[in-house]
Design a protein around this motif. Structure first.
Motif, PDB file in Angstrom:
ATOM      1  N   PHE A 152     -17.521   9.256  11.487  1.00 38.64           N
ATOM      2  CA  PHE A 152     -17.994   9.679  12.923  1.00 38.64           C
ATOM      3  C   PHE A 152     -16.856   8.835  13.824  1.00 38.64           C
ATOM      4  CE2 PHE A 152     -22.026   9.933  10.703  1.00 38.64           C
ATOM      5  CZ  PHE A 152     -22.018  11.373  10.640  1.00 38.64           C
ATOM      6  N   SER A 153     -16.013   8.376  13.406  1.00 38.20           N
ATOM      7  CA  SER A 153     -14.715   7.663  14.214  1.00 38.20           C
ATOM      8  C   SER A 153     -13.347   8.508  14.037  1.00 38.20           C
ATOM      9  CB  SER A 153     -14.740   6.263  14.023  1.00 38.20           C
ATOM     10  OG  SER A 153     -14.384   5.792  12.510  1.00 38.20           O
ATOM     11  N   LYS A 154     -12.521   8.070  14.889  1.00 35.10           N
ATOM     12  CA  LYS A 154     -11.251   8.549  14.572  1.00 35.10           C
ATOM     13  C   LYS A 154     -10.353   8.121  13.700  1.00 35.10           C
ATOM     14  CE  LYS A 154      -7.258   9.895  17.598  1.00 35.10           C
ATOM     15  NZ  LYS A 154      -6.787  10.035  18.783  1.00 35.10           N
ATOM     16  N   MET A 155      -9.595   8.574  12.683  1.00 39.07           N
ATOM     17  CA  MET A 155      -9.057   8.098  11.721  1.00 39.07           C
ATOM     18  C   MET A 155      -7.777   7.774  11.842  1.00 39.07           C
ATOM     19  SD  MET A 155      -8.419   7.763   8.347  1.00 39.07           S
ATOM     20  CE  MET A 155      -6.910   7.329   7.306  1.00 39.07           C
ATOM     21  N   TYR A 156      -7.163   6.529  11.708  1.00 40.34           N
ATOM     22  CA  TYR A 156      -5.879   6.143  11.855  1.00 40.34           C
ATOM     23  C   TYR A 156      -5.434   5.281  10.700  1.00 40.34           C
ATOM     24  CZ  TYR A 156      -7.760   1.440  12.523  1.00 40.34           C
ATOM     25  OH  TYR A 156      -8.323   0.036  12.599  1.00 40.34           O
ATOM     26  N   GLU A 157      -3.770   5.014  10.537  1.00 40.08           N
ATOM     27  CA  GLU A 157      -3.514   4.087   9.511  1.00 40.08           C
ATOM     28  C   GLU A 157      -2.663   3.155  10.244  1.00 40.08           C
ATOM     29  OE1 GLU A 157      -3.559   6.989   5.511  1.00 40.08           O
ATOM     30  OE2 GLU A 157      -1.459   6.425   6.488  1.00 40.08           O
ATOM     31  N   SER A 158      -2.551   2.106   9.864  1.00 42.02           N
ATOM     32  CA  SER A 158      -1.684   1.078  10.708  1.00 42.02           C
ATOM     33  C   SER A 158      -0.881   0.425   9.464  1.00 42.02           C
ATOM     34  CB  SER A 158      -2.461   0.180  11.434  1.00 42.02           C
ATOM     35  OG  SER A 158      -1.502  -0.763  12.060  1.00 42.02           O
ATOM     36  N   TYR A 159       0.479   0.244   9.552  1.00 47.84           N
ATOM     37  CA  TYR A 159       1.245  -0.330   8.638  1.00 47.84           C
ATOM     38  C   TYR A 159       2.086  -1.640   9.346  1.00 47.84           C
ATOM     39  CZ  TYR A 159       0.481   3.854   5.860  1.00 47.84           C
ATOM     40  OH  TYR A 159       0.011   4.876   5.263  1.00 47.84           O
ATOM     41  N   SER A 160       2.295  -2.891   8.514  1.00 45.01           N
ATOM     42  CA  SER A 160       2.775  -3.972   8.900  1.00 45.01           C
ATOM     43  C   SER A 160       3.525  -4.562   7.680  1.00 45.01           C
ATOM     44  CB  SER A 160       2.066  -4.908   9.522  1.00 45.01           C
ATOM     45  OG  SER A 160       1.188  -5.440   8.817  1.00 45.01           O
ATOM     46  N   LEU A 161       4.602  -5.437   7.698  1.00 46.39           N
ATOM     47  CA  LEU A 161       5.123  -5.971   6.891  1.00 46.39           C
ATOM     48  C   LEU A 161       4.892  -7.548   6.813  1.00 46.39           C
ATOM     49  CD1 LEU A 161       8.780  -4.599   7.763  1.00 46.39           C
ATOM     50  CD2 LEU A 161       7.200  -3.936   5.942  1.00 46.39           C
ATOM     51  N   GLU A 162       4.564  -8.079   5.421  1.00 44.95           N
ATOM     52  CA  GLU A 162       4.371  -9.496   5.062  1.00 44.95           C
ATOM     53  C   GLU A 162       5.640  -9.929   4.270  1.00 44.95           C
ATOM     54  OE1 GLU A 162       1.423 -10.764   1.853  1.00 44.95           O
ATOM     55  OE2 GLU A 162       0.402 -10.835   3.760  1.00 44.95           O
ATOM     56  N   ASN A 163       6.153 -11.110   4.959  1.00 45.30           N
ATOM     57  CA  ASN A 163       7.259 -11.802   4.226  1.00 45.30           C
ATOM     58  C   ASN A 163       8.554 -10.800   4.242  1.00 45.30           C
ATOM     59  OD1 ASN A 163       5.883 -14.088   3.759  1.00 45.30           O
ATOM     60  ND2 ASN A 163       5.150 -13.429   1.861  1.00 45.30           N
ATOM     61  N   LEU A 164       8.851  -9.970   4.914  1.00 45.03           N
ATOM     62  CA  LEU A 164      10.013  -9.116   5.081  1.00 45.03           C
ATOM     63  C   LEU A 164      10.246  -8.800   6.521  1.00 45.03           C
ATOM     64  CD1 LEU A 164       8.721  -6.242   2.454  1.00 45.03           C
ATOM     65  CD2 LEU A 164      10.246  -7.954   2.155  1.00 45.03           C
ATOM     66  N   ASN A 165      11.222  -8.405   6.864  1.00 47.29           N
ATOM     67  CA  ASN A 165      11.648  -8.230   8.228  1.00 47.29           C
ATOM     68  C   ASN A 165      11.577  -6.655   8.511  1.00 47.29           C
ATOM     69  OD1 ASN A 165      12.368 -10.817   8.802  1.00 47.29           O
ATOM     70  ND2 ASN A 165      14.593 -10.594   8.296  1.00 47.29           N
ATOM     71  N   GLY A 166      11.278  -6.374   9.874  1.00 42.58           N
ATOM     72  CA  GLY A 166      11.006  -5.069  10.114  1.00 42.58           C
ATOM     73  C   GLY A 166      10.013  -4.959  11.270  1.00 42.58           C
ATOM     74  N   GLY A 167       9.778  -3.613  11.319  1.00 40.39           N
ATOM     75  CA  GLY A 167       8.845  -3.291  12.529  1.00 40.39           C
ATOM     76  C   GLY A 167       7.270  -3.035  11.792  1.00 40.39           C
ATOM     77  N   SER A 168       6.398  -2.346  12.776  1.00 42.53           N
ATOM     78  CA  SER A 168       5.126  -1.841  12.657  1.00 42.53           C
ATOM     79  C   SER A 168       4.870  -0.461  12.592  1.00 42.53           C
ATOM     80  CB  SER A 168       4.188  -2.910  13.310  1.00 42.53           C
ATOM     81  OG  SER A 168       4.337  -2.983  14.547  1.00 42.53           O
ATOM     82  N   TYR A 169       3.896  -0.168  12.301  1.00 48.10           N
ATOM     83  CA  TYR A 169       3.661   1.518  12.903  1.00 48.10           C
ATOM     84  C   TYR A 169       2.271   1.931  12.881  1.00 48.10           C
ATOM     85  CZ  TYR A 169       4.418   6.559  11.335  1.00 48.10           C
ATOM     86  OH  TYR A 169       4.644   7.583  11.457  1.00 48.10           O
ATOM     87  N   ARG A 170       1.642   2.486  13.538  1.00 47.92           N
ATOM     88  CA  ARG A 170       0.410   3.120  13.612  1.00 47.92           C
ATOM     89  C   ARG A 170       0.538   4.610  13.948  1.00 47.92           C
ATOM     90  NH1 ARG A 170      -5.185   1.119  15.653  1.00 47.92           N
ATOM     91  NH2 ARG A 170      -6.043   3.180  16.353  1.00 47.92           N
ATOM     92  N   LYS A 215      18.591  -3.772   2.468  1.00 48.48           N
ATOM     93  CA  LYS A 215      17.339  -3.082   3.107  1.00 48.48           C
ATOM     94  C   LYS A 215      16.363  -2.359   1.691  1.00 48.48           C
ATOM     95  CE  LYS A 215      17.072   1.727   4.836  1.00 48.48           C
ATOM     96  NZ  LYS A 215      17.693   2.953   5.298  1.00 48.48           N
ATOM     97  N   LEU A 216      15.219  -2.329   2.000  1.00 47.23           N
ATOM     98  CA  LEU A 216      14.378  -2.038   0.743  1.00 47.23           C
ATOM     99  C   LEU A 216      13.755  -0.772   1.043  1.00 47.23           C
ATOM    100  CD1 LEU A 216      12.083  -4.967   1.141  1.00 47.23           C
ATOM    101  CD2 LEU A 216      13.937  -4.779  -0.385  1.00 47.23           C
ATOM    102  N   THR A 217      13.875   0.035  -0.258  1.00 44.00           N
ATOM    103  CA  THR A 217      13.331   1.076  -0.244  1.00 44.00           C
ATOM    104  C   THR A 217      11.939   1.437  -1.302  1.00 44.00           C
ATOM    105  OG1 THR A 217      14.556   1.726  -2.455  1.00 44.00           O
ATOM    106  CG2 THR A 217      15.890   1.907  -0.171  1.00 44.00           C
ATOM    107  N   PRO A 218      11.567   2.728  -1.351  1.00 38.25           N
ATOM    108  CA  PRO A 218      10.382   2.647  -2.233  1.00 38.25           C
ATOM    109  C   PRO A 218      10.808   2.381  -3.831  1.00 38.25           C
ATOM    110  CG  PRO A 218      10.456   4.867  -0.930  1.00 38.25           C
ATOM    111  CD  PRO A 218      11.707   3.911  -0.382  1.00 38.25           C
ATOM    112  N   LYS A 219      11.892   2.354  -4.239  1.00 40.42           N
ATOM    113  CA  LYS A 219      12.182   1.975  -5.464  1.00 40.42           C
ATOM    114  C   LYS A 219      12.041   0.247  -5.638  1.00 40.42           C
ATOM    115  CE  LYS A 219      16.024   5.401  -6.040  1.00 40.42           C
ATOM    116  NZ  LYS A 219      17.277   5.567  -6.321  1.00 40.42           N
TER     117      LYS A 219
END
Length: 77
Positions: free
Chosen positions: A28-46, A70-74
Motif C-alpha cells: 500500500f505504498s509507492k514502490m521505489y529503488e535507490s542505489y548508491s556506492l560503497e568504497n567506490l567513486n560515482g553517483g547515486s540513483y533513485r 571504470k567498473l562494469t557488471p563483469k
C-alpha cells in the motif's frame, strides 16, 4: 519495511566496493529503488518502480578510487 541489498564488486587492481540498493516493498505504498556506492567513486540513483541494470551503471558510473578504472557488471563478485 525497506529492504537493503549489497552487490559486491572487485576492481582489477584488487580494490573492493559495492553497489547498495534500497527498495521500498511495503504494501500500500509507492514502490521505489535507490542505489548508491560503497568504497567506490560515482553517483547515486533513485527511480520510482524498478530500475534496469544497464541504466543503473550509466547513471552511477562506478569507478575505482584506487586506480581510476571504470567498473562494469563483469566486476561483480
Amino acid at each position: 519495511m525497506t529492504m537493503r541489498t549489497k552487490y559486491p564488486m572487485t576492481c582489477g587492481c584488487g580494490h573492493k566496493g559495492a553497489i547498495k540498493m534500497s527498495e521500498n516493498d511495503q504494501p500500500f505504498s509507492k514502490m521505489y529503488e535507490s542505489y548508491s556506492l560503497e568504497n567506490l567513486n560515482g553517483g547515486s540513483y533513485r527511480v520510482d518502480g524498478f530500475a534496469e541494470w544497464p541504466g543503473v551503471f550509466e547513471v552511477l558510473k562506478p569507478t575505482c578510487p584506487k586506480c581510476g578504472a571504470k567498473l562494469t557488471p563483469k566486476n561483480f563478485d
